[in-house]
Each structure stands twice: as structure tokens, then as C-alpha cells.
Design a protein around this motif. Structure first.
Motif, PDB file in Angstrom:
ATOM      1  N   THR A 127     -14.402  -0.718  -0.561  1.00 13.86           N
ATOM      2  CA  THR A 127     -14.155  -1.527   1.035  1.00 13.86           C
ATOM      3  C   THR A 127     -13.680  -0.612   2.002  1.00 13.86           C
ATOM      4  O   THR A 127     -12.742   0.428   1.766  1.00 13.86           O
ATOM      5  N   SER A 128     -13.421  -0.746   3.322  1.00 11.33           N
ATOM      6  CA  SER A 128     -12.981  -0.298   4.371  1.00 11.33           C
ATOM      7  C   SER A 128     -12.487  -1.321   5.288  1.00 11.33           C
ATOM      8  O   SER A 128     -13.174  -2.116   5.630  1.00 11.33           O
ATOM      9  N   LEU A 129     -11.117  -0.878   5.891  1.00 12.49           N
ATOM     10  CA  LEU A 129     -10.643  -1.964   6.611  1.00 12.49           C
ATOM     11  C   LEU A 129      -9.931  -1.251   7.911  1.00 12.49           C
ATOM     12  O   LEU A 129      -9.521  -0.352   7.777  1.00 12.49           O
ATOM     13  N   ASP A 130     -10.188  -1.901   9.057  1.00 13.09           N
ATOM     14  CA  ASP A 130      -9.665  -1.432  10.231  1.00 13.09           C
ATOM     15  C   ASP A 130      -8.156  -1.966  10.629  1.00 13.09           C
ATOM     16  O   ASP A 130      -8.041  -3.062  10.788  1.00 13.09           O
ATOM     17  N   LEU A 131      -7.326  -1.228  10.385  1.00 10.30           N
ATOM     18  CA  LEU A 131      -5.936  -1.652  10.464  1.00 10.30           C
ATOM     19  C   LEU A 131      -5.266  -0.931  11.830  1.00 10.30           C
ATOM     20  O   LEU A 131      -4.244  -0.691  11.885  1.00 10.30           O
ATOM     21  N   SER A 132      -6.016  -0.436  12.688  1.00 11.50           N
ATOM     22  CA  SER A 132      -5.664   0.165  13.863  1.00 11.50           C
ATOM     23  C   SER A 132      -4.648  -0.667  14.750  1.00 11.50           C
ATOM     24  O   SER A 132      -3.983  -0.088  15.597  1.00 11.50           O
ATOM     25  N   GLU A 133      -4.747  -1.960  14.755  1.00  9.31           N
ATOM     26  CA  GLU A 133      -3.806  -2.682  15.581  1.00  9.31           C
ATOM     27  C   GLU A 133      -2.573  -3.070  14.949  1.00  9.31           C
ATOM     28  O   GLU A 133      -1.610  -3.730  15.451  1.00  9.31           O
ATOM     29  N   LEU A 134      -2.281  -2.594  13.618  1.00  3.87           N
ATOM     30  CA  LEU A 134      -1.105  -2.883  12.797  1.00  3.87           C
ATOM     31  C   LEU A 134      -0.121  -2.065  13.414  1.00  3.87           C
ATOM     32  O   LEU A 134      -0.050  -0.685  13.452  1.00  3.87           O
ATOM     33  N   PHE A 143      -1.179   8.879  11.490  1.00  2.00           N
ATOM     34  CA  PHE A 143      -1.401   9.412  12.858  1.00  2.00           C
ATOM     35  C   PHE A 143       0.256   8.743  13.341  1.00  2.00           C
ATOM     36  O   PHE A 143       0.505   7.627  13.470  1.00  2.00           O
ATOM     37  N   GLY A 144       1.083   9.717  13.642  1.00  8.40           N
ATOM     38  CA  GLY A 144       2.570   8.995  13.915  1.00  8.40           C
ATOM     39  C   GLY A 144       3.418  10.323  14.654  1.00  8.40           C
ATOM     40  O   GLY A 144       2.937  11.428  14.992  1.00  8.40           O
ATOM     41  N   VAL A 145       4.397   9.849  14.994  1.00  9.30           N
ATOM     42  CA  VAL A 145       5.488  10.608  15.497  1.00  9.30           C
ATOM     43  C   VAL A 145       6.605  10.776  14.550  1.00  9.30           C
ATOM     44  O   VAL A 145       7.090   9.534  13.887  1.00  9.30           O
ATOM     45  N   CYS A 146       7.254  11.935  13.930  1.00  5.22           N
ATOM     46  CA  CYS A 146       8.171  11.761  13.052  1.00  5.22           C
ATOM     47  C   CYS A 146       9.512  11.426  13.282  1.00  5.22           C
ATOM     48  O   CYS A 146       9.903  11.767  14.569  1.00  5.22           O
ATOM     49  N   THR A 179      -1.236  -3.638   0.367  1.00  4.19           N
ATOM     50  CA  THR A 179      -0.927  -2.470  -0.486  1.00  4.19           C
ATOM     51  C   THR A 179      -0.459  -1.315   0.528  1.00  4.19           C
ATOM     52  O   THR A 179       0.560  -0.639   0.434  1.00  4.19           O
ATOM     53  N   PHE A 180      -1.253  -1.474   1.727  1.00  5.41           N
ATOM     54  CA  PHE A 180      -0.833  -0.301   2.891  1.00  5.41           C
ATOM     55  C   PHE A 180       0.465  -0.942   3.414  1.00  5.41           C
ATOM     56  O   PHE A 180       1.358   0.398   3.366  1.00  5.41           O
ATOM     57  N   VAL A 181       0.803  -1.765   3.790  1.00 11.83           N
ATOM     58  CA  VAL A 181       2.163  -2.130   4.324  1.00 11.83           C
ATOM     59  C   VAL A 181       3.321  -1.872   3.437  1.00 11.83           C
ATOM     60  O   VAL A 181       4.205  -1.049   3.708  1.00 11.83           O
ATOM     61  N   LEU A 182       3.092  -2.345   2.190  1.00 12.87           N
ATOM     62  CA  LEU A 182       4.292  -2.144   1.004  1.00 12.87           C
ATOM     63  C   LEU A 182       4.514  -0.601   0.546  1.00 12.87           C
ATOM     64  O   LEU A 182       5.554  -0.461   0.182  1.00 12.87           O
ATOM     65  N   ASN A 183       3.395  -0.124   0.747  1.00 18.72           N
ATOM     66  CA  ASN A 183       3.750   1.426   0.326  1.00 18.72           C
ATOM     67  C   ASN A 183       3.962   2.463   1.378  1.00 18.72           C
ATOM     68  O   ASN A 183       4.446   3.527   1.219  1.00 18.72           O
ATOM     69  N   MET A 184       3.988   1.882   2.612  1.00 16.84           N
ATOM     70  CA  MET A 184       4.536   2.707   3.564  1.00 16.84           C
ATOM     71  C   MET A 184       6.072   2.983   3.621  1.00 16.84           C
ATOM     72  O   MET A 184       6.829   2.169   3.277  1.00 16.84           O
ATOM     73  N   ASP A 185       6.627   4.347   3.924  1.00 17.48           N
ATOM     74  CA  ASP A 185       7.877   4.438   3.958  1.00 17.48           C
ATOM     75  C   ASP A 185       8.407   3.864   5.217  1.00 17.48           C
ATOM     76  O   ASP A 185       7.761   3.635   6.045  1.00 17.48           O
ATOM     77  N   THR A 186       9.808   3.502   5.167  1.00 17.38           N
ATOM     78  CA  THR A 186      10.472   2.992   6.115  1.00 17.38           C
ATOM     79  C   THR A 186      10.370   3.881   7.465  1.00 17.38           C
ATOM     80  O   THR A 186      10.788   3.447   8.368  1.00 17.38           O
ATOM     81  N   ARG A 213       1.136   2.845  15.768  1.00 17.16           N
ATOM     82  CA  ARG A 213       0.157   2.239  15.051  1.00 17.16           C
ATOM     83  C   ARG A 213      -0.355   3.441  14.277  1.00 17.16           C
ATOM     84  O   ARG A 213      -1.202   4.302  14.796  1.00 17.16           O
ATOM     85  N   PRO A 214       0.115   3.581  13.099  1.00 18.83           N
ATOM     86  CA  PRO A 214      -0.136   4.916  12.356  1.00 18.83           C
ATOM     87  C   PRO A 214      -1.706   4.971  11.627  1.00 18.83           C
ATOM     88  O   PRO A 214      -2.172   6.089  11.198  1.00 18.83           O
ATOM     89  N   ALA A 215      -2.498   3.718  11.569  1.00 22.59           N
ATOM     90  CA  ALA A 215      -3.645   3.615  10.940  1.00 22.59           C
ATOM     91  C   ALA A 215      -4.819   3.915  11.963  1.00 22.59           C
ATOM     92  O   ALA A 215      -5.503   2.772  11.947  1.00 22.59           O
ATOM     93  N   LYS A 216      -4.965   4.680  12.551  1.00 25.08           N
ATOM     94  CA  LYS A 216      -6.103   5.024  13.634  1.00 25.08           C
ATOM     95  C   LYS A 216      -7.585   5.183  13.047  1.00 25.08           C
ATOM     96  O   LYS A 216      -8.441   4.804  13.526  1.00 25.08           O
ATOM     97  N   GLN A 217      -7.430   5.560  11.814  1.00 24.39           N
ATOM     98  CA  GLN A 217      -9.098   5.503  11.159  1.00 24.39           C
ATOM     99  C   GLN A 217      -8.792   4.567  10.039  1.00 24.39           C
ATOM    100  O   GLN A 217      -7.832   3.833   9.667  1.00 24.39           O
ATOM    101  N   PRO A 218     -10.211   4.159   9.613  1.00 28.05           N
ATOM    102  CA  PRO A 218      -9.991   3.161   8.679  1.00 28.05           C
ATOM    103  C   PRO A 218      -9.521   3.524   7.260  1.00 28.05           C
ATOM    104  O   PRO A 218      -9.380   4.597   6.858  1.00 28.05           O
ATOM    105  N   VAL A 219      -8.856   2.333   6.979  1.00 28.13           N
ATOM    106  CA  VAL A 219      -8.319   2.364   5.574  1.00 28.13           C
ATOM    107  C   VAL A 219      -9.389   2.103   4.383  1.00 28.13           C
ATOM    108  O   VAL A 219      -9.742   0.931   4.600  1.00 28.13           O
ATOM    109  N   THR A 220      -9.528   2.907   3.568  1.00 27.62           N
ATOM    110  CA  THR A 220     -10.454   2.761   2.456  1.00 27.62           C
ATOM    111  C   THR A 220      -9.907   2.671   1.149  1.00 27.62           C
ATOM    112  O   THR A 220      -8.747   2.923   0.748  1.00 27.62           O
TER     113      THR A 220
END
Length: 168
Positions: free
Chosen positions: A20-27, A63-66, A116-123, A33-40
Motif C-alpha cells: 500500500t501507499s499512504l500520503d502523510l504529507s500533512e503529518l 525531508f527535514g531540518v537537522c 508504524t511511521f510515527v512510532l518509529n520516528m526518532d524524537t 512535515r518530513p513525509a513529502k513523498q508517499p509512505v509505502t
């Protein structure tokens, strides 16, 4: 997207692949908003002794700022996806983030991938795991090389430093 697992529920040993593919660009995550591309996501749901286990991986490009050096970055990430799918929860108090309830024999892949995406993201979003950050005095990006600042003397050795300066 709903994944119909009704045929798997009563068939131990059976499996079903999914993708599957999911648009999380508004997250919003930490002000960006680090997920500018689809999350597969892809993997397999397997009925193991009557328990539905979902295993696979979630992929995207961040995509982000360190948070250490303030440099913009892009980085591919792959997160493991492991979930247990149940027809009902034994107790609401024993709710686990990795246990998902099926509705009418279907799994909500959007909810599972989002979790899965949110809980695996680093703080902290980092351009690379060993980012050296910025010099606290001059602001130079230490990933580009050392700055020209003199190292600060340890205050515990200040008396020794004065003796060395007096002998010059």
C-alpha cells in the motif's frame, strides 16, 4: 485502505501479501512535515496457530531540518512493521500500540502504516546519525570540519594555566 483478511482468520498456516501507499504529507512532526513523498508499506499477514501476524516494512524519503546543525536534508528510511491483528481486544486496559482490531474481517492499513511511521520516528530529526552539530561559540557547522575556536580550558586546571602563563 482496507485489507480483507476474512479468509485467513479460520485458516492456520495461510498467508496474504499486501502492498500500500499512504500520503502523510500533512503529518506535523516537531514543527515540520518530513513525509513529502508517499509512505509505502509491503509485507505479509500470516495466520500462525490462529494468530494473525503482520510483518513487513514501511519506506519513505524524509525531508527535514537537522535538529543539531540546522541544515536541510533528505534521507531514505525503512522502518520494520510488526503487528498483531485480532478480532477483538480481551481488555481495553491491555491495549498495545502494536495490536490492531479487525473490523468485519478487515485490517485498516492506513492506521497501521501511520502508527508504524510515527512510532518509529526518532524524537530528533538528524541529517545523519553522527551529526556533529554547530560550535557553541562561533556557530560553525562541525560536519564541514573543525572551527578555529580555541578549546575551552577546564576550570579545574585554571591555577595550572596561570602558572604556565606566568612562566612565559
Amino acid at each position: 485502505m482496507l485489507l480483507d483478511l476474512s479468509k485467513l482468520i479460520g485458516a492456520p498456516g495461510s498467508a496474504l501479501d499486501f502492498e500500500t501507499s499512504l500520503d502523510l504529507s500533512e503529518l506535523d512532526f516537531g514543527g515540520c512535515r518530513p513525509a513529502k513523498q508517499p509512505v509505502t508499506a509491503s509485507g505479509t499477514v500470516r495466520n500462525t496457530a490462529g494468530v494473525l501476524l503482520m510483518r513487513g516494512e514501511v519506506r519513505t524519503r524524509l525531508f527535514g531540518v537537522c535538529d543539531r546543525c540546522a541544515r536541510e536534508f533528505e534521507r531514505d528510511v525503512v522502518f520494520p512493521l510488526e503487528a498483531v491483528l485480532v478480532t477483538e481486544l480481551a481488555s481495553e486496559q491491555n491495549e498495545d500500540d502494536w495490536v490492531f482490531v479487525l473490523e468485519n474481517g478487515c485490517a485498516d492499513l492506513d492506521d497501521i502504516v501511520n502508527t508504524t511511521f510515527v512510532l518509529n520516528m526518532d524524537t530528533k530529526l538528524l541529517c545523519k546519525p553522527d551529526c556533529k552539530g554547530l560550535c557553541c561559540r562561533c556557530g560553525a557547522n562541525l560536519n564541514d570540519g573543525p572551527c578555529s575556536c580555541e578549546p575551552e580550558a577546564d576550570p579545574r586546571f585554571a591555577a595550572l594555566q596561570r602558572l604556565l602563563n606566568d612562566n612565559k
